[in-house]
Design an enzyme around this catalytic site. Structure first.
Site, PDB file in Angstrom:
ATOM      1  N   ARG A 118      -7.601  11.821  -4.760  1.00  0.00           N
ATOM      2  CA  ARG A 118      -8.824  11.220  -4.619  1.00  0.00           C
ATOM      3  C   ARG A 118     -10.141  11.731  -3.840  1.00  0.00           C
ATOM      4  NH1 ARG A 118     -11.375   8.741  -3.748  1.00  0.00           N
ATOM      5  NH2 ARG A 118     -11.569   7.241  -1.380  1.00  0.00           N
TER       6      ARG A 118
ATOM      7  N   TYR B 268     -14.642 -11.878   0.187  1.00  0.00           N
ATOM      8  CA  TYR B 268     -15.248 -10.138   0.521  1.00  0.00           C
ATOM      9  C   TYR B 268     -16.714 -10.240   0.015  1.00  0.00           C
ATOM     10  CZ  TYR B 268     -11.530  -7.490   2.301  1.00  0.00           C
ATOM     11  OH  TYR B 268     -10.537  -6.868   3.446  1.00  0.00           O
TER      12      TYR B 268
ATOM     13  N   ARG C 207       0.536  -1.406   0.345  1.00  0.00           N
ATOM     14  CA  ARG C 207      -0.080  -0.074  -0.273  1.00  0.00           C
ATOM     15  C   ARG C 207       0.845   1.652  -0.160  1.00  0.00           C
ATOM     16  NH1 ARG C 207      -5.361  -0.666   1.927  1.00  0.00           N
ATOM     17  NH2 ARG C 207      -6.102  -2.896   1.176  1.00  0.00           N
TER      18      ARG C 207
ATOM     19  N   ARG D 252      -3.715   6.196   1.250  1.00  0.00           N
ATOM     20  CA  ARG D 252      -4.165   7.657   1.828  1.00  0.00           C
ATOM     21  C   ARG D 252      -2.548   8.345   2.582  1.00  0.00           C
ATOM     22  NH1 ARG D 252      -8.891   4.599   3.857  1.00  0.00           N
ATOM     23  NH2 ARG D 252      -6.991   3.356   4.461  1.00  0.00           N
TER      24      ARG D 252
ATOM     25  N   ASP E  48      -6.594  -2.582  -6.671  1.00  0.00           N
ATOM     26  CA  ASP E  48      -7.290  -3.153  -5.791  1.00  0.00           C
ATOM     27  C   ASP E  48      -7.770  -5.186  -6.011  1.00  0.00           C
ATOM     28  OD1 ASP E  48      -8.231  -2.012  -3.352  1.00  0.00           O
ATOM     29  OD2 ASP E  48      -9.860  -3.637  -3.499  1.00  0.00           O
TER      30      ASP E  48
HETATM   31  O1  CP3 Z   1       0.149   0.337  -3.318  1.00  0.00           O
HETATM   32  C1  CP3 Z   1      -0.144  -0.635  -3.143  1.00  0.00           C
HETATM   33  O2  CP3 Z   1       0.070  -0.944  -2.614  1.00  0.00           O
HETATM   34  C2  CP3 Z   1      -1.472  -0.758  -4.566  1.00  0.00           C
HETATM   35  C3  CP3 Z   1      -2.614  -0.741  -4.249  1.00  0.00           C
HETATM   36  C4  CP3 Z   1      -3.805  -1.620  -3.456  1.00  0.00           C
HETATM   37  C5  CP3 Z   1      -4.571  -1.020  -2.891  1.00  0.00           C
HETATM   38  N1  CP3 Z   1      -5.146  -2.678  -2.381  1.00  0.00           N
HETATM   39  C6  CP3 Z   1      -5.092  -0.478  -3.350  1.00  0.00           C
HETATM   40  C7  CP3 Z   1      -6.070   0.544  -1.899  1.00  0.00           C
HETATM   41  C8  CP3 Z   1      -3.085  -3.193  -3.387  1.00  0.00           C
HETATM   42  C9  CP3 Z   1      -2.619  -3.542  -3.292  1.00  0.00           C
HETATM   43  C10 CP3 Z   1      -4.770  -2.650  -2.359  1.00  0.00           C
HETATM   44  C11 CP3 Z   1      -5.002  -4.917  -2.840  1.00  0.00           C
HETATM   45  C12 CP3 Z   1      -5.792  -4.714  -1.075  1.00  0.00           C
HETATM   46  N2  CP3 Z   1      -7.052  -4.320  -0.823  1.00  0.00           N
HETATM   47  C13 CP3 Z   1      -6.006  -5.809  -0.283  1.00  0.00           C
HETATM   48  C14 CP3 Z   1      -4.947  -7.195   0.160  1.00  0.00           C
HETATM   49  C15 CP3 Z   1      -3.952  -6.221   0.980  1.00  0.00           C
HETATM   50  C16 CP3 Z   1      -4.097  -6.275   2.395  1.00  0.00           C
HETATM   51  O3  CP3 Z   1      -4.052  -5.158   3.026  1.00  0.00           O
HETATM   52  O4  CP3 Z   1      -4.322  -7.142   3.149  1.00  0.00           O
HETATM   53  C17 CP3 Z   1      -7.681  -6.133  -0.425  1.00  0.00           C
HETATM   54  C18 CP3 Z   1      -7.550  -6.637   1.297  1.00  0.00           C
HETATM   55  C19 CP3 Z   1      -7.523  -5.073  -0.400  1.00  0.00           C
HETATM   56  C20 CP3 Z   1      -9.197  -4.594   0.390  1.00  0.00           C
HETATM   57  C21 CP3 Z   1      -9.164  -3.067  -0.410  1.00  0.00           C
HETATM   58  N3  CP3 Z   1      -9.142  -1.623  -0.080  1.00  0.00           N
HETATM   59  C22 CP3 Z   1     -10.318  -3.396   1.522  1.00  0.00           C
HETATM   60  C23 CP3 Z   1     -10.238  -3.396   2.965  1.00  0.00           C
HETATM   61  C24 CP3 Z   1      -9.528  -1.773   1.051  1.00  0.00           C
HETATM   62  C25 CP3 Z   1     -10.396  -0.831   2.693  1.00  0.00           C
HETATM   63  C26 CP3 Z   1      -9.074  -0.683   3.427  1.00  0.00           C
HETATM   64  C27 CP3 Z   1      -8.529   0.757   3.185  1.00  0.00           C
HETATM   65  O5  CP3 Z   1      -7.050   0.240   2.981  1.00  0.00           O
HETATM   66  O6  CP3 Z   1      -8.669   1.627   3.289  1.00  0.00           O
HETATM   67  C28 CP3 Z   1      -9.743  -1.348   0.389  1.00  0.00           C
HETATM   68  C29 CP3 Z   1      -9.011   0.155  -0.094  1.00  0.00           C
HETATM   69  C30 CP3 Z   1      -7.730   0.891  -1.075  1.00  0.00           C
HETATM   70  N4  CP3 Z   1      -7.239  -0.354  -1.524  1.00  0.00           N
HETATM   71  C31 CP3 Z   1      -7.310   2.400  -0.624  1.00  0.00           C
HETATM   72  C32 CP3 Z   1      -6.444   1.870  -1.144  1.00  0.00           C
HETATM   73  C33 CP3 Z   1      -5.378   2.966  -1.168  1.00  0.00           C
HETATM   74  C34 CP3 Z   1      -7.767   3.035   0.174  1.00  0.00           C
HETATM   75  C35 CP3 Z   1      -9.346   3.681  -0.560  1.00  0.00           C
HETATM   76  C36 CP3 Z   1      -9.261   5.190  -0.593  1.00  0.00           C
HETATM   77  O7  CP3 Z   1      -8.359   5.600  -1.598  1.00  0.00           O
HETATM   78  O8  CP3 Z   1     -10.736   5.593  -0.730  1.00  0.00           O
END
Ligand code: CP3
Length: 356
Positions: free
Chosen positions: A46, A159, A33, A37, A82
């Site tokens: 965003r 999910y 990640r 954010r 994602d």
């Molecule tokens: O920079 C990176 O690593 C690449 C981007 C990336 C995102 N999601 C962007 C994201 C990657 C590799 C993921 C994988 C992901 N997404 C996973 C596996 C990794 C982990 O953390 O376990 C999972 C379970 C998800 C599903 C997901 N997406 C969740 C549970 C959430 C909400 C929790 C959170 O951290 O906000 C997201 C949203 C998300 N995916 C954001 C980002 C940058 C934030 C959302 C936003 O910008 O509003």
């Protein structure tokens, strides 16, 4: 129009060398990640664009992928996307709610609901990820390798049944006992799409792939070996077969099964090049279990990023000393959290590079 220009040559290949067990100039470091954010420029972008619009628009996805590389001396980039783009491509609505996370308003409740999924043509609904990967390879100009990724079958199934994140995954876990045969169908359907998707990412230019089994933490060892490991193995085996048949060079594969530190030996036998560790696993113990021929990745507690710089520096240095310089990729043990101070990323990257 498909962009067929050759990619610029890679300048910093320490990540790939670490994955292959070759000598590195410095311990490579990237952060799960790393685009997200905690970066004000991400927050700013965003405000103007919905989350999945960013994923679906290659220019925006590339901009966000580039953001952490402008600030930090990282050794890898990971394409912005994602794991939930697969459920979307299978016909489910996925929304990103601020402060909540992903929401799937019409989840899969019963085996009957599996008929709503549209695996035919799913790959064609994911071409935007390939387009972003190809564009990003050119924009990177060979600076660092580009990682592609996917969610693993059990995590995606979770999910899709829960309708979003869940503290217990109790509905998804109920499927394992109530509908074991339908669970296998579901996991196999997801595995098929994942293999297509990863092959497409490699063809588009991904130089390494990470499979996120983030919800392994909800499974006992026995359940992990039944409901996760066999599908992880098939992803690897089928992908290698496909690439071999098409004479496409294979790329290193990372498995990150969060909470599955109980099965490191079994993970080391799945055919992946790299095992990602969460912070509950001791590096020295992990190495003893997996042997010398697997690369380890991880595993600083994301919470350590809230320590004072001196404390963080010593934690990161100690971590690198425990893993050693060969067959090691430094990372956190899970994704970086939104409140993390930017300076902590600087301290982490510098500490890793200077530790040995
Ligand atoms: O920079 C990176 O690593 C690449 C981007 C990336 C995102 N999601 C962007 C994201 C990657 C590799 C993921 C994988 C992901 N997404 C996973 C596996 C990794 C982990 O953390 O376990 C999972 C379970 C998800 C599903 C997901 N997406 C969740 C549970 C959430 C909400 C929790 C959170 O951290 O906000 C997201 C949203 C998300 N995916 C954001 C980002 C940058 C934030 C959302 C936003 O910008 O509003």
């Amino acid at each position: 129009m498909k962009d067929n220009r050759p990619f610029p040559p890679l300048k910093n290949d320490n990540l790939l060398r670490a994955a292959r067990g070759e000598v590195v100039d410095r311990v490579p470091v990237w952060v799960m990640r790393q685009a997200g954010r905690y970066l004000p420029e991400f927050q700013e972008l965003r405000k103007q664009h919905d989350f999945f619009t960013v994923c679906r628009t290659p220019e925006l996805a590339c901009e966000v992928t580039m953001q952490p590389l402008r600030r930090f001396d990282l050794d890898a980039s990971i394409i912005f996307s994602d794991i939930l783009v697969i459920p979307q491509a299978l016909g489910l609505t996925v929304e990103m709610h601020a402060g909540v996370g992903p929401v799937l308003p019409q989840p899969i409740c019963t085996p009957e609901d599996l008929k709503r999924l549209t695996p035919d043509g799913a790959l064609s609904r994911l071409t935007y990820v390939g387009d972003a990967i190809t564009m990003m390879r050119h924009k990177l100009d060979g600076r660092v390798p580009l990682i592609g990724f996917t969610g693993a079958p059990w995590t995606l199934m979770g999910y899709m049944i829960e309708g979003g994140g869940s503290k217990t995954m109790s509905k998804a876990k109920a499927w394992l006992t109530n509908y074991p045969e339908d669970t296998k169908l579901f996991l196999n359907l997801l595995t098929d799409v994942i293999v297509d998707y990863l092959e497409m990412q490699v063809t588009a230019g991904a130089q390494m792939l990470q499979v996120f089994e983030s919800s392994a933490e909800h499974l006992s060892k026995e359940e992990f070996l039944l409901w996760s490991a066999p599908y992880l193995r098939r992803i690897r085996d089928d992908l290698v077969d496909r690439l071999t048949k098409k004479v496409i060079p294979a790329v290193p594969l990372i498995i990150f099964a969060k909470g599955a530190g109980h099965s490191l030996k079994e993970q080391s036998e799945l055919g992946y090049d790299v095992i990602g560790l969460d912070w509950t696993v001791d590096p020295v113990e992990a190495r003893a279990v997996v042997g010398p021929n697997i690369t380890l990745q991880g595993n600083l507690d994301p919470q350590s990023m809230y320590c004072e710089p001196n404390e963080l520096r010593s934690l990161a240095t100690e971590m690198v000393h425990k893993f050693g310089k060969s067959r090691y990729i430094a990372n956190l043990g899970h994704g970086i959290t939104p409140q993390t101070p930017i300076t902590s990323m600087e301290v982490l990257v510098e500490a890793v590079h200077n530790a040995l």
